[in-house]
Design a protein around this motif. Structure first.
Motif, mmCIF file in Angstrom:
data_model
loop_
_atom_site.group_PDB
_atom_site.id
_atom_site.type_symbol
_atom_site.label_atom_id
_atom_site.label_comp_id
_atom_site.label_asym_id
_atom_site.label_seq_id
_atom_site.Cartn_x
_atom_site.Cartn_y
_atom_site.Cartn_z
ATOM 1 N N GLY A 39 23.694 0.655 49.681
ATOM 2 C CA GLY A 39 22.875 1.797 49.270
ATOM 3 C C GLY A 39 21.491 1.404 48.798
ATOM 4 O O GLY A 39 20.741 0.731 49.506
ATOM 5 N N SER A 44 24.142 -0.311 43.822
ATOM 6 C CA SER A 44 25.555 0.006 43.941
ATOM 7 C C SER A 44 26.315 -1.216 44.445
ATOM 8 O O SER A 44 25.884 -1.865 45.405
ATOM 9 C CB SER A 44 25.776 1.171 44.915
ATOM 10 N N ALA A 52 30.992 3.428 38.134
ATOM 11 C CA ALA A 52 30.489 4.717 38.599
ATOM 12 C C ALA A 52 31.542 5.518 39.345
ATOM 13 O O ALA A 52 31.411 6.740 39.487
ATOM 14 C CB ALA A 52 29.270 4.516 39.495
ATOM 15 N N HIS A 57 33.393 1.450 42.511
ATOM 16 C CA HIS A 57 31.951 1.536 42.700
ATOM 17 C C HIS A 57 31.292 1.227 41.363
ATOM 18 O O HIS A 57 31.480 1.949 40.385
ATOM 19 C CB HIS A 57 31.593 2.950 43.184
ATOM 20 N N ARG A 76 27.646 0.307 39.160
ATOM 21 C CA ARG A 76 26.196 0.549 39.206
ATOM 22 C C ARG A 76 25.493 -0.457 38.304
ATOM 23 O O ARG A 76 25.854 -0.669 37.152
ATOM 24 C CB ARG A 76 25.875 1.961 38.740
ATOM 25 N N LEU A 82 31.280 6.612 47.664
ATOM 26 C CA LEU A 82 29.845 6.702 47.377
ATOM 27 C C LEU A 82 29.360 8.146 47.413
ATOM 28 O O LEU A 82 28.518 8.554 46.607
ATOM 29 C CB LEU A 82 29.059 5.862 48.377
ATOM 30 N N ALA A 123 30.091 9.990 44.199
ATOM 31 C CA ALA A 123 29.161 9.649 43.117
ATOM 32 C C ALA A 123 27.838 10.405 43.281
ATOM 33 O O ALA A 123 27.229 10.816 42.301
ATOM 34 C CB ALA A 123 28.914 8.149 43.103
ATOM 35 N N SER A 124 27.397 10.601 44.522
ATOM 36 C CA SER A 124 26.110 11.254 44.762
ATOM 37 C C SER A 124 26.148 12.746 44.470
ATOM 38 O O SER A 124 25.111 13.370 44.275
ATOM 39 C CB SER A 124 25.671 11.034 46.218
#
Length: 255
Positions: free
Chosen positions: A58, A62, A101, A111, A113, A249, A252-253
């Protein structure tokens, strides 16, 4: 040797040399994106404890690894911190704190961060396009920090795409985790003929030509499900397909 066979052998030898050259260049490009995962505690000796491998994706902040690599609890009183270990040369490394995360225990993915400057990121590929027989490679830290934090790369062929667990002939061969996984509907995993070790957990599985990541090595969680009925380890290496990384991912976004 007939001329046609001679020319064919020359072509194959040339192709092998090109493939080896491609992998050498790819390894050099991939290594800065592959990190150790562990914890740091100033009052502990050693202060940094390695738990597995991770890789950057990313925006460069990440890091993806296995969920079982991330400690369930940290010693808050002693200010133990989760983070990644950025390898230098041999015993040289730096520790960068990280926060958790996202966690996907079903597929054993985590994940993390980072804060601060981004690291070089690897590109995430479409694991649904993989076919058996595909050449792959993976890079990680199979010996952890025992002999120095050295990146190690293995070639691997995609031997099979199989369910993470198969029904056992006897209920005695099923543990509670295997039963729970069967109830959730087994997902497919990548079976590789390359040899990985516990420290490789979380390593990226990638295309030797360009470093695109298609899976994540898993050496504990999957073996416990796939080989629960085998009295002696098979030596087979498994990986979680990248589609599950993408889903983690994306969650998380949207948070």
């Amino acid at each position: 040797m007939p001329r046609r066979l001679f020319l064919l052998s020359l072509c194959l030898a040339a192709a092998a040399r090109v493939a080896a050259a491609d992998l050498s260049a790819t390894i050099a490009a991939v290594k800065p994106s592959v990190v150790g995962v562990g914890t740091f505690q100033r009052t502990r000796s050693p202060g940094t404890v390695f738990t597995g491998t991770g890789w950057v994706v990313g925006d460069g902040l990440s890091v993806i690894t296995n969920a079982h690599v991330v400690p369930e609890k940290l010693d808050a009183e002693q200010k133990e911190a989760l983070g990644v270990v950025v390898a230098g040369a041999g015993t040289a490394f730096s520790f960068r704190p990280a926060t958790l995360a996202g966690l996907d225990r079903e597929h054993d993915l985590a994940h993390l961060r980072l804060s601060g400057e981004p690291l070089p990121a690897l590109r995430l590929g479409d694991s649904d396009t993989l076919r058996e027989g595909r050449d792959l490679a993976f890079t990680g830290f199979p010996l952890g920090m025992v002999l120095g934090l050295h990146h190690v790369t293995h070639r691997a062929m995609l031997s099979a795409i199989t369910p993470v667990i198969i029904p056992s002939y006897s209920a005695r061969q099923l543990d509670a985790r295997a039963v729970a996984q069967l109830q959730r509907a087994p997902f497919e995993i990548l079976q590789l003929d390359g040899t990985a070790y516990p420290g490789n957990s979380g390593s990226p599985v990638y295309d030797p030509a360009d470093g695109t990541v298609y899976g994540v090595i898993n050496m504990v969680f999957v073996k416990g499900l796939k080989e629960a009925a085998i009295s002696h380890p098979s030596g087979i290496t498994y990986a979680i397909p990248a589609r599950h990384v993408r889903a983690l991912l994306q969650r998380a976004s949207t948070q």
